[in-house]
Design a protein around this motif. Structure first.
Motif, PDB file in Angstrom:
ATOM      1  N   VAL A 153     -18.354  34.361  12.970  1.00 37.58           N
ATOM      2  CA  VAL A 153     -16.717  33.836  13.623  1.00 37.58           C
ATOM      3  C   VAL A 153     -16.034  32.939  12.920  1.00 37.58           C
ATOM      4  CG1 VAL A 153     -18.039  31.426  14.524  1.00 37.58           C
ATOM      5  CG2 VAL A 153     -19.494  33.256  14.498  1.00 37.58           C
ATOM      6  N   LEU A 154     -16.007  33.047  11.650  1.00 40.70           N
ATOM      7  CA  LEU A 154     -14.929  32.266  11.220  1.00 40.70           C
ATOM      8  C   LEU A 154     -13.860  33.172  10.381  1.00 40.70           C
ATOM      9  CD1 LEU A 154     -13.812  30.129   8.990  1.00 40.70           C
ATOM     10  CD2 LEU A 154     -14.975  31.345   6.847  1.00 40.70           C
ATOM     11  N   SER A 155     -13.453  34.803  11.407  1.00 43.24           N
ATOM     12  CA  SER A 155     -12.866  35.031  10.928  1.00 43.24           C
ATOM     13  C   SER A 155     -12.652  35.320  12.041  1.00 43.24           C
ATOM     14  CB  SER A 155     -13.525  36.720  10.339  1.00 43.24           C
ATOM     15  OG  SER A 155     -12.507  37.569  10.532  1.00 43.24           O
ATOM     16  N   LEU A 156     -13.447  35.356  13.294  1.00 44.57           N
ATOM     17  CA  LEU A 156     -12.423  35.248  14.866  1.00 44.57           C
ATOM     18  C   LEU A 156     -11.366  34.000  15.440  1.00 44.57           C
ATOM     19  CD1 LEU A 156     -12.737  35.797  17.770  1.00 44.57           C
ATOM     20  CD2 LEU A 156     -14.915  34.770  18.268  1.00 44.57           C
ATOM     21  N   PHE A 157     -12.242  33.140  14.879  1.00 40.54           N
ATOM     22  CA  PHE A 157     -11.211  31.478  14.821  1.00 40.54           C
ATOM     23  C   PHE A 157      -9.673  31.769  13.802  1.00 40.54           C
ATOM     24  CE2 PHE A 157     -15.231  29.262  15.683  1.00 40.54           C
ATOM     25  CZ  PHE A 157     -14.740  28.716  16.714  1.00 40.54           C
ATOM     26  N   ILE A 158      -9.943  32.371  12.445  1.00 47.27           N
ATOM     27  CA  ILE A 158      -8.813  32.612  12.074  1.00 47.27           C
ATOM     28  C   ILE A 158      -7.750  33.617  12.680  1.00 47.27           C
ATOM     29  CG2 ILE A 158      -7.392  33.676  10.407  1.00 47.27           C
ATOM     30  CD1 ILE A 158     -10.528  32.825   8.729  1.00 47.27           C
ATOM     31  N   GLU A 159      -8.312  35.149  13.178  1.00 44.13           N
ATOM     32  CA  GLU A 159      -7.686  35.915  14.369  1.00 44.13           C
ATOM     33  C   GLU A 159      -6.781  35.527  15.372  1.00 44.13           C
ATOM     34  OE1 GLU A 159      -7.977  40.111  15.377  1.00 44.13           O
ATOM     35  OE2 GLU A 159      -9.847  38.923  14.575  1.00 44.13           O
ATOM     36  N   ILE A 160      -7.864  34.288  15.933  1.00 43.84           N
ATOM     37  CA  ILE A 160      -6.999  33.098  17.434  1.00 43.84           C
ATOM     38  C   ILE A 160      -6.585  32.639  16.799  1.00 43.84           C
ATOM     39  CG2 ILE A 160      -8.186  32.175  19.399  1.00 43.84           C
ATOM     40  CD1 ILE A 160     -10.490  33.535  18.810  1.00 43.84           C
ATOM     41  N   LEU A 161      -6.589  32.112  15.637  1.00 46.49           N
ATOM     42  CA  LEU A 161      -5.561  31.328  15.445  1.00 46.49           C
ATOM     43  C   LEU A 161      -4.212  31.610  14.892  1.00 46.49           C
ATOM     44  CD1 LEU A 161      -4.689  28.624  14.476  1.00 46.49           C
ATOM     45  CD2 LEU A 161      -5.508  28.693  12.441  1.00 46.49           C
ATOM     46  N   TRP A 162      -4.563  32.991  13.776  1.00 49.73           N
ATOM     47  CA  TRP A 162      -3.166  33.790  13.052  1.00 49.73           C
ATOM     48  C   TRP A 162      -2.288  34.166  14.603  1.00 49.73           C
ATOM     49  CZ3 TRP A 162      -0.273  34.708  10.407  1.00 49.73           C
ATOM     50  CH2 TRP A 162       0.923  36.026  10.188  1.00 49.73           C
ATOM     51  N   ASN A 163      -3.296  35.065  15.992  1.00 49.37           N
ATOM     52  CA  ASN A 163      -2.448  35.945  16.999  1.00 49.37           C
ATOM     53  C   ASN A 163      -1.688  35.171  17.804  1.00 49.37           C
ATOM     54  OD1 ASN A 163      -3.611  37.921  16.861  1.00 49.37           O
ATOM     55  ND2 ASN A 163      -5.397  37.728  18.064  1.00 49.37           N
ATOM     56  N   THR A 164      -2.621  33.466  17.936  1.00 56.94           N
ATOM     57  CA  THR A 164      -1.665  32.072  18.591  1.00 56.94           C
ATOM     58  C   THR A 164      -0.617  31.743  17.889  1.00 56.94           C
ATOM     59  OG1 THR A 164      -3.761  31.718  19.309  1.00 56.94           O
ATOM     60  CG2 THR A 164      -1.601  30.045  19.389  1.00 56.94           C
TER      61      THR A 164
END
Length: 329
Positions: A306-317
């Motif tokens: 979940v933490l990695s998902l949030f970081i990935e979403i933030l990075w893609n944004t």
């Protein structure tokens, strides 16, 4: 026969009979390795993994680059189910968060499958000991069983003269059975044990003797109840001229402490007499406490995913905004 006091030692009286496999088998045998709470926890974990995987796919829909990565909800569902039944997988996600999530789930399933397989093997290979009787009364209520005792032993006098209802019933049953089978009163212990091994026969004896019988014959079961506390005495013929001399000798042995010493040595030798097959562990349902480490690992993996998902979403944004900003400029 006369019995001289003081007694050599005092021992309980018990009953042995042949074990019968009364274990009820059913289609639910394959469910026995895990307790219901464990199955519920596994189902909840699988549901959580499925929801998280689908959510990650929906959030990262535009980043799929690998062919064998699940593309639909049905693909994720079948992947979740197949991983629980020990099926291999070649999922290679382009998302770091999904990789962490799948890795933690696969590690969790490895632990669950290993524990389930081992305990299921024990269910079919280790036969639980099922006691047929929990009291002397239950044994007496079974008309198929005969009861034997050593004729002339002090136990026969105890059963004959006892006011206890079960002991009186046992004595009356022995007398009744002796009309058709005189061997229920035989003084040959080997015959009694052979009849017990043959089935539907119980033998009443002092506890020390029964321990030896059950050690030599693993198929025998002890009732496990202390029927009477009987003295083990020296027996001599009635009106023997040596009665007085024997009685005096017994008193001297008791006063000297030899009896107590011999009894302590005797008990220490019998204490660990147990049939080797009874020392095997009997399979029982696995509880949550037994495999909580697997759930901890899964929880840690889900948290990392979940933490990695949030970081990935933030990075893609951030990357999309940067691209848009560059186009504007």
């Amino acid at each position: 026969m006369e019995y001289l006091l003081p007694a050599i030692y005092y021992d309980y009286t018990d009953v042995i009979y042949k074990e019968e496999n009364n274990e009820v088998t059913s289609w639910a045998t394959i469910l026995r390795p895990f307790s219901p709470a464990v199955f519920m926890a596994i189902a909840g974990s699988a549901g959580s993994f499925f929801i998280l995987y689908v959510s990650a796919m929906a959030l990262l829909r535009k980043t799929h680059k690998v062919r064998n990565e699940p593309k639909t909800v049905t693909d994720v569902l079948w992947f979740t189910i197949s991983s629980l039944v020990k099926q291999g997988s070649t999922v290679k996600s382009s998302s770091q968060s999904i990789r962490v999530l799948v890795s933690s789930w696969m590690l969790f399933t490895v632990i669950i499958i290993a524990v389930y397989t081992a305990n299921l093997t024990a269910v079919f290979s280790v036969r639980p000991v099922v006691k047929q009787f929990s009291s002397l009364g239950q044994l007496l209520d079974n008309p198929k069983y005969k009861i034997g005792v050593l004729h002339g032993s002090i136990l026969t006098m105890i059963l004959k003269n006892s006011s206890h209802p079960d002991y009186r019933r046992a004595w009356n049953k022995i007398l009744k059975d002796s009309k058709d089978d005189p061997d229920v009163f035989t003084t040959n212990e080997t015959k009694h044990v052979q009849k017990v091994i043959g089935g539907y026969y119980a033998f009443i004896r002092n506890d020390a003797g029964l321990r030896i019988f059950t050690r030599e014959n693993c198929g025998l079961q002890r009732l496990g109840l202390s029927l009477v506390w009987q003295p083990v005495c020296l027996g001599v013929p009635k009106r023997s001229t040596l009665n007085v001399e024997f009685a005096e000798t017994m008193k001297r042995l008791e006063t000297s402490g030899i009896f107590n010493y011999w009894w302590n040595v005797h008990i220490s030798q019998l204490k660990h007499i147990t049939c080797p097959s009874r020392q095997r562990s009997v399979s029982s349902s696995i509880t949550l406490d037994d495999i909580k480490s697997g759930f901890v690992l899964l929880g840690a993996g889900i948290g990392a995913a979940v933490l990695s998902l949030f970081i990935e979403i933030l990075w893609n944004t951030i990357r999309r905004k940067c691209k848009i900003h560059r186009k504007i400029l």
